[in-house]
Design a protein around this motif. Structure first.
Motif, PDB file in Angstrom:
ATOM      1  N   VAL A  31      -3.685  -6.124  -4.946  1.00 41.59           N
ATOM      2  CA  VAL A  31      -3.484  -4.695  -4.718  1.00 41.59           C
ATOM      3  C   VAL A  31      -2.419  -4.495  -3.634  1.00 41.59           C
ATOM      4  O   VAL A  31      -1.491  -3.689  -3.793  1.00 41.59           O
ATOM      5  CB  VAL A  31      -4.815  -4.008  -4.341  1.00 41.59           C
ATOM      6  CG1 VAL A  31      -4.598  -2.555  -3.971  1.00 41.59           C
ATOM      7  CG2 VAL A  31      -5.819  -4.131  -5.491  1.00 41.59           C
ATOM      8  N   ALA A  32      -2.527  -5.245  -2.547  1.00 45.01           N
ATOM      9  CA  ALA A  32      -1.524  -5.148  -1.474  1.00 45.01           C
ATOM     10  C   ALA A  32      -0.161  -5.637  -1.956  1.00 45.01           C
ATOM     11  O   ALA A  32       0.879  -5.097  -1.571  1.00 45.01           O
ATOM     12  CB  ALA A  32      -1.971  -5.954  -0.269  1.00 45.01           C
ATOM     13  N   ARG A  33      -0.161  -6.650  -2.791  1.00 47.32           N
ATOM     14  CA  ARG A  33       1.101  -7.183  -3.318  1.00 47.32           C
ATOM     15  C   ARG A  33       1.871  -6.109  -4.076  1.00 47.32           C
ATOM     16  O   ARG A  33       3.092  -6.080  -4.064  1.00 47.32           O
ATOM     17  CB  ARG A  33       0.802  -8.384  -4.224  1.00 47.32           C
ATOM     18  CG  ARG A  33       2.046  -9.116  -4.657  1.00 47.32           C
ATOM     19  CD  ARG A  33       1.724 -10.402  -5.343  1.00 47.32           C
ATOM     20  NE  ARG A  33       1.112 -10.161  -6.640  1.00 47.32           N
ATOM     21  CZ  ARG A  33       0.808 -11.112  -7.496  1.00 47.32           C
ATOM     22  NH1 ARG A  33       1.026 -12.375  -7.192  1.00 47.32           N
ATOM     23  NH2 ARG A  33       0.277 -10.815  -8.650  1.00 47.32           N
ATOM     24  N   GLU A  34       1.131  -5.207  -4.702  1.00 49.39           N
ATOM     25  CA  GLU A  34       1.759  -4.139  -5.478  1.00 49.39           C
ATOM     26  C   GLU A  34       2.557  -3.169  -4.593  1.00 49.39           C
ATOM     27  O   GLU A  34       3.536  -2.606  -5.045  1.00 49.39           O
ATOM     28  CB  GLU A  34       0.692  -3.363  -6.255  1.00 49.39           C
ATOM     29  CG  GLU A  34      -0.080  -4.227  -7.196  1.00 49.39           C
ATOM     30  CD  GLU A  34       0.188  -3.897  -8.640  1.00 49.39           C
ATOM     31  OE1 GLU A  34       0.719  -2.821  -8.910  1.00 49.39           O
ATOM     32  OE2 GLU A  34      -0.151  -4.738  -9.474  1.00 49.39           O
ATOM     33  N   ARG A  36       3.689  -3.824  -1.181  1.00 49.95           N
ATOM     34  CA  ARG A  36       4.481  -4.402  -0.102  1.00 49.95           C
ATOM     35  C   ARG A  36       5.941  -3.964  -0.171  1.00 49.95           C
ATOM     36  O   ARG A  36       6.540  -3.589   0.831  1.00 49.95           O
ATOM     37  CB  ARG A  36       4.404  -5.939  -0.117  1.00 49.95           C
ATOM     38  CG  ARG A  36       5.013  -6.543   1.153  1.00 49.95           C
ATOM     39  CD  ARG A  36       5.796  -7.822   0.893  1.00 49.95           C
ATOM     40  NE  ARG A  36       7.026  -7.633   0.186  1.00 49.95           N
ATOM     41  CZ  ARG A  36       8.201  -7.304   0.725  1.00 49.95           C
ATOM     42  NH1 ARG A  36       8.312  -7.085   2.011  1.00 49.95           N
ATOM     43  NH2 ARG A  36       9.268  -7.170  -0.024  1.00 49.95           N
ATOM     44  N   GLY A  37       6.530  -4.003  -1.345  1.00 49.27           N
ATOM     45  CA  GLY A  37       7.932  -3.623  -1.499  1.00 49.27           C
ATOM     46  C   GLY A  37       8.203  -2.181  -1.101  1.00 49.27           C
ATOM     47  O   GLY A  37       9.215  -1.881  -0.466  1.00 49.27           O
ATOM     48  N   ARG A  38       7.303  -1.292  -1.460  1.00 45.46           N
ATOM     49  CA  ARG A  38       7.461   0.118  -1.091  1.00 45.46           C
ATOM     50  C   ARG A  38       7.363   0.296   0.416  1.00 45.46           C
ATOM     51  O   ARG A  38       8.131   1.049   1.006  1.00 45.46           O
ATOM     52  CB  ARG A  38       6.402   0.976  -1.808  1.00 45.46           C
ATOM     53  CG  ARG A  38       6.501   2.442  -1.482  1.00 45.46           C
ATOM     54  CD  ARG A  38       7.814   3.062  -1.987  1.00 45.46           C
ATOM     55  NE  ARG A  38       7.879   4.447  -1.569  1.00 45.46           N
ATOM     56  CZ  ARG A  38       8.872   4.978  -0.863  1.00 45.46           C
ATOM     57  NH1 ARG A  38       9.915   4.234  -0.533  1.00 45.46           N
ATOM     58  NH2 ARG A  38       8.857   6.226  -0.510  1.00 45.46           N
ATOM     59  N   LEU A  39       6.440  -0.425   1.049  1.00 47.92           N
ATOM     60  CA  LEU A  39       6.333  -0.363   2.507  1.00 47.92           C
ATOM     61  C   LEU A  39       7.627  -0.848   3.145  1.00 47.92           C
ATOM     62  O   LEU A  39       8.118  -0.236   4.101  1.00 47.92           O
ATOM     63  CB  LEU A  39       5.144  -1.193   2.992  1.00 47.92           C
ATOM     64  CG  LEU A  39       4.925  -1.242   4.497  1.00 47.92           C
ATOM     65  CD1 LEU A  39       4.670   0.149   5.064  1.00 47.92           C
ATOM     66  CD2 LEU A  39       3.765  -2.183   4.821  1.00 47.92           C
ATOM     67  N   GLN A  40       8.211  -1.921   2.620  1.00 51.27           N
ATOM     68  CA  GLN A  40       9.477  -2.430   3.150  1.00 51.27           C
ATOM     69  C   GLN A  40      10.575  -1.370   3.057  1.00 51.27           C
ATOM     70  O   GLN A  40      11.347  -1.190   3.987  1.00 51.27           O
ATOM     71  CB  GLN A  40       9.903  -3.704   2.410  1.00 51.27           C
ATOM     72  CG  GLN A  40      11.198  -4.308   2.939  1.00 51.27           C
ATOM     73  CD  GLN A  40      11.086  -4.773   4.377  1.00 51.27           C
ATOM     74  OE1 GLN A  40      10.338  -5.687   4.665  1.00 51.27           O
ATOM     75  NE2 GLN A  40      11.832  -4.152   5.274  1.00 51.27           N
ATOM     76  N   GLU A  41      10.622  -0.673   1.940  1.00 51.87           N
ATOM     77  CA  GLU A  41      11.614   0.404   1.777  1.00 51.87           C
ATOM     78  C   GLU A  41      11.431   1.486   2.835  1.00 51.87           C
ATOM     79  O   GLU A  41      12.413   2.015   3.364  1.00 51.87           O
ATOM     80  CB  GLU A  41      11.492   1.032   0.388  1.00 51.87           C
ATOM     81  CG  GLU A  41      11.955   0.156  -0.741  1.00 51.87           C
ATOM     82  CD  GLU A  41      11.686   0.791  -2.098  1.00 51.87           C
ATOM     83  OE1 GLU A  41      11.304   1.992  -2.155  1.00 51.87           O
ATOM     84  OE2 GLU A  41      11.842   0.090  -3.106  1.00 51.87           O
ATOM     85  N   PHE A  53       1.210 -11.956   3.384  1.00 55.85           N
ATOM     86  CA  PHE A  53       0.330 -13.043   2.959  1.00 55.85           C
ATOM     87  C   PHE A  53      -0.694 -12.438   2.022  1.00 55.85           C
ATOM     88  O   PHE A  53      -1.434 -11.527   2.397  1.00 55.85           O
ATOM     89  CB  PHE A  53      -0.392 -13.705   4.143  1.00 55.85           C
ATOM     90  CG  PHE A  53      -1.452 -14.674   3.688  1.00 55.85           C
ATOM     91  CD1 PHE A  53      -1.103 -15.968   3.355  1.00 55.85           C
ATOM     92  CD2 PHE A  53      -2.765 -14.273   3.555  1.00 55.85           C
ATOM     93  CE1 PHE A  53      -2.070 -16.859   2.898  1.00 55.85           C
ATOM     94  CE2 PHE A  53      -3.745 -15.150   3.102  1.00 55.85           C
ATOM     95  CZ  PHE A  53      -3.394 -16.449   2.776  1.00 55.85           C
ATOM     96  N   ALA A  54      -0.722 -12.950   0.797  1.00 56.38           N
ATOM     97  CA  ALA A  54      -1.706 -12.467  -0.170  1.00 56.38           C
ATOM     98  C   ALA A  54      -2.229 -13.633  -0.987  1.00 56.38           C
ATOM     99  O   ALA A  54      -1.543 -14.628  -1.190  1.00 56.38           O
ATOM    100  CB  ALA A  54      -1.088 -11.427  -1.095  1.00 56.38           C
ATOM    101  N   HIS A  89      -8.856  -6.544  -5.311  1.00 55.90           N
ATOM    102  CA  HIS A  89      -8.683  -7.553  -6.368  1.00 55.90           C
ATOM    103  C   HIS A  89     -10.023  -8.022  -6.931  1.00 55.90           C
ATOM    104  O   HIS A  89     -10.159  -8.222  -8.124  1.00 55.90           O
ATOM    105  CB  HIS A  89      -7.893  -8.754  -5.808  1.00 55.90           C
ATOM    106  CG  HIS A  89      -7.692  -9.855  -6.792  1.00 55.90           C
ATOM    107  ND1 HIS A  89      -6.630  -9.860  -7.663  1.00 55.90           N
ATOM    108  CD2 HIS A  89      -8.409 -10.974  -7.042  1.00 55.90           C
ATOM    109  CE1 HIS A  89      -6.695 -10.955  -8.419  1.00 55.90           C
ATOM    110  NE2 HIS A  89      -7.759 -11.642  -8.059  1.00 55.90           N
ATOM    111  N   HIS A  90     -10.990  -8.208  -6.083  1.00 59.04           N
ATOM    112  CA  HIS A  90     -12.291  -8.700  -6.526  1.00 59.04           C
ATOM    113  C   HIS A  90     -13.314  -7.588  -6.730  1.00 59.04           C
ATOM    114  O   HIS A  90     -14.480  -7.864  -6.952  1.00 59.04           O
ATOM    115  CB  HIS A  90     -12.848  -9.713  -5.517  1.00 59.04           C
ATOM    116  CG  HIS A  90     -12.121 -11.018  -5.549  1.00 59.04           C
ATOM    117  ND1 HIS A  90     -12.327 -11.949  -6.522  1.00 59.04           N
ATOM    118  CD2 HIS A  90     -11.161 -11.530  -4.747  1.00 59.04           C
ATOM    119  CE1 HIS A  90     -11.538 -12.995  -6.317  1.00 59.04           C
ATOM    120  NE2 HIS A  90     -10.826 -12.760  -5.244  1.00 59.04           N
ATOM    121  N   GLY A  91     -12.890  -6.357  -6.646  1.00 59.81           N
ATOM    122  CA  GLY A  91     -13.796  -5.240  -6.875  1.00 59.81           C
ATOM    123  C   GLY A  91     -14.888  -5.093  -5.829  1.00 59.81           C
ATOM    124  O   GLY A  91     -16.001  -4.662  -6.120  1.00 59.81           O
TER     125      GLY A  91
END
Length: 140
Positions: A31-34, A36-41, A53-54, A89-91
């Motif tokens: 979920v965080a991996r999804e 991360r890129g937007r946060l960087q922007e 780290f994920a 991820h694990h609900g």
């Protein structure tokens, strides 16, 4: 604790060739991996790198903390902010809501994670080595 058929770990250091750059660390799962890129922007105009780290590993799996300790063993990277987005991820939101035993176990491991990050920050603030001197810590 069970493992998935395929477990993965993803480490990301943005602008890795510039260890003195301002940095944030995002710790999480898929979920965080999804996001991360937007946060960087969002923080890029402030000249902040978002390291990451994920893993799909369960927070109760001893391999989780082994992988995290390895990622954090590079002492040259210092983080102003650590963001944790763990459990989607694990609900866990469903499991914890339905079973107090699962909730208490997850809560304990999550607190261990928070305390580990806090200890690293205090070590660095007090002039210590930070990550590497805490990497022998056990999470059981």
């Amino acid at each position: 604790m069970t493992r998935e058929n395929v477990e993965w770990t993803n480490g990301w250091r943005d602008d890795a060739d510039n260890p003195i750059k301002r940095r944030w660390l995002l710790i999480g799962d898929s979920v965080a991996r999804e996001w991360r890129g937007r946060l960087q922007e969002i923080v890029q105009p402030k000249n902040i790198s978002v390291d990451f780290f994920a893993t799909s590993l369960h927070i109760e799996d001893p391999a989780f903390f082994k992988e995290l300790r390895h990622f954090l063993s590079y002492d040259e990277y210092r983080y102003e902010i650590v963001l944790i987005n763990w459990g989607g991820h694990h609900g866990w939101h469903r499991s914890c809501a339905n079973d107090e035993k699962i909730y208490l176990s997850y809560k304990t491991q999550y607190e261990n994670l928070l305390n580990y990050i806090k200890d690293i920050a205090l070590s660095q603030k007090n002039g210590g080595g930070g990550y590497s001197e805490l990497n022998a810590r056990s999470f059981k």
